[in-house]
Every structure is written in structure tokens, then in C-alpha cells.
Design a protein around this motif. Structure first.
Motif, short mmCIF file in Angstrom:
data_model
loop_
_atom_site.label_atom_id
_atom_site.label_comp_id
_atom_site.label_asym_id
_atom_site.label_seq_id
_atom_site.Cartn_x
_atom_site.Cartn_y
_atom_site.Cartn_z
N ASN A 207 19.47 -4.99 -11.59
CA ASN A 207 19.19 -3.87 -12.49
C ASN A 207 17.68 -3.68 -12.57
O ASN A 207 16.96 -4.59 -13.01
CB ASN A 207 19.78 -4.20 -13.88
CG ASN A 207 19.58 -3.08 -14.87
OD1 ASN A 207 19.53 -1.90 -14.51
ND2 ASN A 207 19.48 -3.44 -16.14
N VAL A 208 17.19 -2.51 -12.17
CA VAL A 208 15.74 -2.25 -12.15
C VAL A 208 15.46 -0.81 -12.53
O VAL A 208 16.33 0.07 -12.44
CB VAL A 208 15.13 -2.53 -10.76
CG1 VAL A 208 15.15 -4.01 -10.43
CG2 VAL A 208 15.84 -1.71 -9.68
N LEU A 209 14.23 -0.54 -12.97
CA LEU A 209 13.75 0.83 -13.11
C LEU A 209 13.47 1.38 -11.72
O LEU A 209 12.90 0.69 -10.88
CB LEU A 209 12.47 0.88 -13.94
CG LEU A 209 12.59 0.86 -15.45
CD1 LEU A 209 13.00 -0.52 -15.95
CD2 LEU A 209 11.26 1.25 -16.09
N ARG A 215 20.08 0.41 -16.57
CA ARG A 215 20.57 0.31 -17.94
C ARG A 215 19.64 -0.63 -18.72
O ARG A 215 19.06 -1.56 -18.15
CB ARG A 215 22.01 -0.20 -17.99
CG ARG A 215 22.18 -1.62 -17.51
CD ARG A 215 23.64 -2.02 -17.34
NE ARG A 215 23.77 -3.42 -16.98
CZ ARG A 215 23.58 -3.91 -15.77
NH1 ARG A 215 23.26 -3.08 -14.78
NH2 ARG A 215 23.71 -5.20 -15.54
N ILE A 216 19.53 -0.38 -20.01
CA ILE A 216 18.64 -1.14 -20.88
C ILE A 216 19.47 -2.06 -21.76
O ILE A 216 20.39 -1.60 -22.45
CB ILE A 216 17.79 -0.21 -21.76
CG1 ILE A 216 17.05 0.82 -20.90
CG2 ILE A 216 16.81 -1.01 -22.61
CD1 ILE A 216 16.46 1.96 -21.71
N GLU A 217 19.16 -3.33 -21.77
CA GLU A 217 19.80 -4.27 -22.69
C GLU A 217 18.92 -4.42 -23.92
O GLU A 217 17.74 -4.76 -23.80
CB GLU A 217 20.04 -5.62 -22.04
CG GLU A 217 20.78 -6.59 -22.95
CD GLU A 217 21.24 -7.86 -22.24
OE1 GLU A 217 21.47 -8.86 -22.94
OE2 GLU A 217 21.36 -7.84 -21.00
N ILE A 218 19.50 -4.17 -25.10
CA ILE A 218 18.76 -4.25 -26.36
C ILE A 218 19.35 -5.40 -27.18
O ILE A 218 20.56 -5.45 -27.41
CB ILE A 218 18.89 -2.94 -27.16
CG1 ILE A 218 18.60 -1.73 -26.29
CG2 ILE A 218 17.97 -2.97 -28.37
CD1 ILE A 218 18.94 -0.42 -26.95
N GLY A 219 18.49 -6.29 -27.64
CA GLY A 219 18.94 -7.38 -28.48
C GLY A 219 18.93 -7.01 -29.95
O GLY A 219 18.33 -6.01 -30.36
#
Length: 292
Positions: A207-209, A215-219
Motif C-alpha cells: 500500500n503506497v501513495l 488507502r489510509i489507516e487511521i488509529g
């Protein structure tokens, strides 16, 4: 902030990326860079970036520390993906885009910052992903971001750069999962941490820009107690040190001294493979923050 403003900050100003005043920040795309600990949001911060010991080309990592006010900051590391054209440019573009989205937040009240900081970071990552794709070079980068608002942090990441939070006695409170086949296998319990460090596919990133599938993983928000330590780092650190070794380096002593010792150990591993220790030469970038 007393940390140096290096080449990338100067290029941001020259290119007039944003008409808004920039928040106080450091940004780095130097070959080798290290900053002494300095005050940041009721704590101290330390940052460093080093080129892989076995290459003569540019350091493909970029780092940024944006101080939005006395109670808020954003820390970020982008790691240009090796083997893709323009990895250095992609990493640089990611932090420049983040800078433009954070600039309007400088000087806002803490209540206002709390409301807008999350969408600003998400919008920046999404726009950076689009801009990198538009270069048409196949460039890509990972990114890891931590917002620090008063005594709370929130992590964001894309790829295999990581975030680690530990308590004063070394208890790990947060460790992000690498977006990679090996990272997923480790998270599922299919392989051990030691097997993951030596896995032949350790270099693969899922997963990369720079891709339409990003996709972005948000904690979740995490409260930091006094003396808790937050670490952001590229895989140049996590591929060469075990989590326990990182904790041992950081759990006691002055932040700058601890950070330098940790990085020195990782870079020594890169040069001296053997004794069953991990050894994967790579650019290495790290940011440390500790609450007083």
C-alpha cells in the motif's frame, strides 16, 4: 523551534506552494541530517535522517515536524519506494502537500485545531496521492503521520513506515502494522516477529501513495502520559532492529542521546550482517517525541 530548516523548506518557500504563512516546521531531504532535542508541545522532539550506507544516490526519505502552536503539532515521515522511478520526488511531494494543508491551522485556537486537524491530514494524503500519480513516472512513497494535540496523539499511515508508542518503563502502548504481505502474516500470527525480520519478501510493500488503490489507516486517539515516548520511523529502522531492542534503547535517558544510540545500532546492523541479527541496508529516518 531550533531544529534546522533545510533544503526542502527553502524549496517550499521558493515555489510558493501556499500563500498561507507556513507553520513553524522542519523539513528534511538532506543526505544525512540530525537535530538535537528541542521543545515541542509540552515535551521534547528529536529528528534524524540518514542515507543508506551502501548507496551514492539521494536519500529518498523526507521528514517534517510542523508546530501549529504551543499545544499542537504534526510529525510526518515519507519514504520514497525503492525500485520506483522518482521515489525521492514522491516523498518530497507528500510532505510539501501536507505543509500546504496544515498552513491555515497555524495560529488557530486549540479547540479549532482539534476540529480541523484530522480532515486536513486526510485531505493532504489524498491530494498527495493524486499528485504523485499525475507525475506519470510510476513514483511512489509510504507515509506515516502523527498528530499531537495537548496530551493526545492520533496515528495515520500508508505502507510500511511505522509508529511505536511506549511508556516510561518500556511497555509498548501502540505499534502499527506494516501494509505488506509480511506485515499481514505477522499480524495474523502466521509467522513470528523473528521470522518476519528475516523473511525474503520483507522488502515488498502492498500500500503506497501513487496508486489508485491507496488507502489510509487511521488509529484511535491515544493519551500520552508524562515520559511516554512516540516514535515515527521509516522501515530502515524497523527492518534492522527488533521491537524489544528499540524499547531498550529508548526507555531511559535523555531523548537525543537515546535516539542517536538507537539509530547508530540500526546503521551498524546494516553494515555488519551476521549473528542472526537482521541486516537490511536502507535509508533511515526517525522522529521522537516525549511528553514532559
Amino acid at each position: 523551534m531550533e531544529l534546522k530548516r533545510l533544503a526542502l523548506y527553502e524549496s517550499i518557500r521558493q515555489e510558493n506552494v501556499s500563500d498561507n504563512p507556513m507553520p513553524s516546521e522542519i523539513v528534511c531531504e538532506a543526505l544525512d541530517y540530525s537535530a538535537v532535542a528541542t521543545d515541542l508541545v509540552n515535551g521534547t522532539a528529536y529528528a534524524c535522517s540518514f542515507r543508506s550506507p551502501y548507496k551514492e544516490t539521494a536519500n529518498e526519505d523526507s521528514l517534517a515536524v510542523f508546530e501549529l502552536g504551543p499545544q499542537a503539532a504534526v510529525l510526518a515521515i515519507a519514504d520514497g519506494v525503492g525500485g520506483h522511478a522518482g521515489g525521492e520526488t514522491a516523498a518530497r511531494l507528500a510532505v510539501v502537500t501536507l505543509a500546504t494543508h496544515l498552513a491555515p491551522l497555524a495560529g488557530l485556537s486549540i479547540d479549532e485545531i482539534t476540529e480541523v486537524i484530522r480532515p486536513a491530514i486526510l485531505n493532504a494524503i489524498e491530494q498527495a496521492n493524486e499528485l504523485i500519480q499525475q507525475t506519470g513516472t510510476g513514483a511512489a512513497t509510504t507515509i506515516v503521520v502523527a498528530e499531537v494535540v495537548q496530551s493526545t496523539i492520533r496515528p495515520y499511515h500508508v505502507g510500511d513506515s511505522g509508529i511505536l508508542v511506549m511508556g516510561q518503563r518500556g511497555r509498548v502502548k501502540l505499534e502499527t502494522m506494516a501494509h505488506s504481505p509480511v506485515g499481514y502474516a505477522l499480524s495474523a500470527g502466521l509467522i513470528s516477529p523473528e521470522e518476519a525480520l528475516h523473511h525474503e519478501d520483507r522488502h515488498l510493500v502492498e500500500n503506497v501513495l501513487g496508486t489508485s488503490e491507496m488507502r489510509i489507516e487511521i488509529g484511535s486517539p491515544l493519551h500520552l502520559n508524562p515520559r511516554d515516548t512516540l516514535l515515527l520511523a521509516s522501515d530502515g529502522l524497523f527492518d534492522n532492529l527488533r521491537t524489544g531492542e528499540i524499547v531498550d534503547c529508548l526507555k531511559s535517558g535523555p531523548l537525543a542521546k537515546q535516539g542517536a544510540s538507537m539509530v547508530d545500532l540500526a546503521r551498524e546492523r546494516m553494515r555488519l550482517a551476521g549473528n542472526n541479527d537482521p541486516s537490511k541496508p536502507d535509508d533511515l529516518t526517525a522522529i521522537l517525541y516525549r511528553r514532559r
